[in-house]
Write an enzyme that holds these catalytic residues in place. Sequence first.
Site, PDB file in Angstrom:
ATOM      1  N   ARG A 255       1.001  -1.380   0.071  1.00  0.00           N
ATOM      2  CA  ARG A 255       0.098  -0.133   0.174  1.00  0.00           C
ATOM      3  C   ARG A 255       0.861   1.404  -0.091  1.00  0.00           C
ATOM      4  O   ARG A 255       0.585   2.215  -0.801  1.00  0.00           O
ATOM      5  CB  ARG A 255      -1.068   0.085   1.202  1.00  0.00           C
ATOM      6  CG  ARG A 255      -2.122  -1.175   1.244  1.00  0.00           C
ATOM      7  CD  ARG A 255      -2.885  -1.037   2.443  1.00  0.00           C
ATOM      8  NE  ARG A 255      -1.971  -1.427   3.526  1.00  0.00           N
ATOM      9  CZ  ARG A 255      -2.126  -1.283   4.697  1.00  0.00           C
ATOM     10  NH1 ARG A 255      -3.401  -0.652   5.088  1.00  0.00           N
ATOM     11  NH2 ARG A 255      -1.425  -1.373   5.590  1.00  0.00           N
TER      12      ARG A 255
ATOM     13  N   ASN B 191      -6.241  -2.880   2.376  1.00  0.00           N
ATOM     14  CA  ASN B 191      -6.271  -4.251   2.312  1.00  0.00           C
ATOM     15  C   ASN B 191      -7.536  -4.838   2.652  1.00  0.00           C
ATOM     16  O   ASN B 191      -8.318  -4.293   3.287  1.00  0.00           O
ATOM     17  CB  ASN B 191      -5.329  -4.586   3.824  1.00  0.00           C
ATOM     18  CG  ASN B 191      -3.660  -4.395   3.571  1.00  0.00           C
ATOM     19  OD1 ASN B 191      -3.169  -4.388   2.562  1.00  0.00           O
ATOM     20  ND2 ASN B 191      -3.178  -4.609   4.545  1.00  0.00           N
TER      21      ASN B 191
END
Length: 89
Positions: free
Chosen positions: A17, A35
């Site tokens: 990320r 996520n």
Amino acid sequence: MKTKLFVHGHVQGVGFRYYAQTMAIQHNIKGWAKNMDNGSVEIVADGEGKQVASFIEKMKTGSPLAQVENIEQMDYESDEALSAFDIRY
């Protein structure tokens, strides 16, 4: 161009990320990365067509420790105001 990606593989716990955020900033992309419970990472990317395409190519490689197996891409329509690229929890 707004698009949604689901990135599958070993993409959690490897800085994916944050990598996506760094690449988004470099490509002038707004959106977010999150996520998912199934181990994938969901990404919304909004920007110029060529920049989004280049960003997606970077997502196929992923962060140094990531192992991207597959990326699902779909159009994303939302009135959500995107002003930066955020990491969501």
